[in-house]
Design a protein around this motif. Structure first.
Motif, short mmCIF file in Angstrom:
data_model
loop_
_atom_site.label_atom_id
_atom_site.label_comp_id
_atom_site.label_asym_id
_atom_site.label_seq_id
_atom_site.Cartn_x
_atom_site.Cartn_y
_atom_site.Cartn_z
N SER A 151 1.99 4.91 -70.42
CA SER A 151 2.18 6.07 -71.09
C SER A 151 0.96 6.54 -71.84
O SER A 151 0.74 7.63 -72.52
N TRP A 152 -0.03 5.50 -71.95
CA TRP A 152 -1.18 5.50 -72.96
C TRP A 152 -2.24 6.15 -72.19
O TRP A 152 -2.44 5.86 -71.20
N ASN A 153 -3.15 6.82 -72.87
CA ASN A 153 -4.45 7.26 -72.68
C ASN A 153 -5.42 5.93 -72.86
O ASN A 153 -5.22 5.23 -73.80
N ALA A 154 -6.60 5.91 -71.84
CA ALA A 154 -7.38 4.85 -71.80
C ALA A 154 -8.69 5.29 -71.33
O ALA A 154 -8.90 6.09 -70.59
N THR A 166 -1.53 3.50 -85.51
CA THR A 166 -1.16 4.39 -84.20
C THR A 166 -1.59 3.29 -82.87
O THR A 166 -2.49 2.46 -83.06
N THR A 192 -2.78 0.87 -80.60
CA THR A 192 -3.93 1.02 -79.77
C THR A 192 -4.41 -0.47 -79.41
O THR A 192 -3.79 -1.37 -79.74
N GLY A 212 -7.48 1.82 -75.43
CA GLY A 212 -6.35 2.65 -74.95
C GLY A 212 -5.50 3.02 -76.22
O GLY A 212 -5.55 2.19 -77.03
N GLY A 213 -4.56 3.91 -76.30
CA GLY A 213 -3.78 4.18 -77.25
C GLY A 213 -2.54 5.14 -76.94
O GLY A 213 -2.87 5.93 -76.11
N GLU A 214 -1.62 5.28 -77.66
CA GLU A 214 -0.50 6.02 -77.41
C GLU A 214 -0.60 7.49 -77.94
O GLU A 214 -0.91 7.55 -79.03
N PRO A 215 -0.70 8.39 -76.88
CA PRO A 215 -0.95 9.73 -77.33
C PRO A 215 -0.02 10.17 -78.58
O PRO A 215 1.23 10.12 -78.58
#
Length: 292
Positions: free
Chosen positions: A191-194, A169, A171, A243-246
């Motif tokens: 576009s990532w959540n962090a 994933t 990250t 952070g990571g890509e949902p």
């Protein structure tokens, strides 16, 4: 480090991680994975752990997630595939549980072992891949310093250096230390959540006028192209930016089993109970810690 951010991210939620018991006699500060914040796509759990022998995390299973540990103090890990090793101060272990693993994480030697454990969800297409480990000694973790900012790049890229760790994933996992008066601007894919988790000191995150935030706080970041941080105190500030890509997929979780549907969780429980579909070696395996 300075770069021009067009839309710096602001802190939208703040949590103080409170100690709770986990494993056998261990104490963790859980910030993601508790009732106020069950899931922050793709992140399932963030624990700041503190454990001394004989307490620890004896033999337990996983399926469907990634499990990362950084340690201050020594932690011995072993699993039913025959992997075994000592995670020393500052070392990294990045375990991909995939279709199934049973492992043990126990403190080694005297004194207190501390660290961070992060669970990252896997997409449906990767949940049943073969388990794998990536281990990096502290001295080999990519690191650099500039203008009072030091970064250790656990996953992803910062300040022109990149981690060799592969994440199924996508990250980023950056360990920052800011000297007094230091200022940081770190890009984050829009576009990532962090989020930020503060380990030591206090700092201003997102807005310089927002007020300082101290250790053991989790800060969820809103939308934008990066994070801006100031250390206005007379002490060091240390935090991780993750952070990571949902994945934007449904999540069904039962403890260390993380799948997409309740039916898949039921199947996982059966697989583990009957030692099939990835859990065959669990039938006869016990860690050395359990046999002592």
């Amino acid at each position: 480090m300075n770069c021009e951010l067009e839309k710096p991210r602001h802190v939208v939620r703040k949590f103080h991680s409170r100690p709770q018991h986990e494993g056998v006699g261990a104490v963790v500060r859980r910030s993601i994975g508790r009732f106020e914040l069950r899931y922050f796509d793709p992140f399932l759990v963030l624990d700041e752990f503190s454990v001394a022998a004989p307490a620890g995390f004896p033999d337990h299973p996983h399926r469907g997630n990634l499990d990362s540990i950084r340690s201050k103090g020594a932690v011995m890990h072993e699993d039913f595939e025959g992997h075994k090793g000592l995670i020393k101060a500052g070392d990294l272990q990045w375990m991909t549980a995939g279709r199934g693993i049973v492992h043990s994480e126990m403190p080694a030697g005297q004194g207190l072992s501390k660290g961070l454990q992060l669970w990252v969800n896997l997409s449906s297409k990767n949940k049943m891949i073969e388990p794998r480990y990536q281990e990096i000694q502290s001295k080999d973790i990519a690191s650099t310093s500039k203008n009072g900012v030091t970064v250790r790049v656990i996953a992803g890229e910062s300040m022109g250096i990149q981690s060799p760790v592969y994440t199924c994933t996508p990250t980023m996992y950056l360990d920052f230390t800011l000297k007094p008066s230091a200022h940081l601007q770190q890009p984050i894919p829009s576009s990532w959540n962090a989020f930020v988790y503060i380990l030591e000191g206090e700092g201003f995150f997102g807005l310089e006028k927002s007020g300082p935030v101290g250790a053991h706080h989790l800060l969820l970041l809103g939308q934008g192209d990066g994070l801006e941080v100031w250390n206005r105190s007379s002490k060091m500030l240390r935090f991780v930016l993750i952070g990571g890509e949902p994945l934007d997929e449904p999540v069904s979780q039962l403890g260390p089993f993380v799948m997409n549907t309740d039916e898949e969780i039921d199947q996982t429980v059966d697989d583990f109970q009957y030692f099939v579909n990835g859990f065959e070696k669990a039938r006869h395996w016990r860690s050395e810690a359990m046999l002592d």
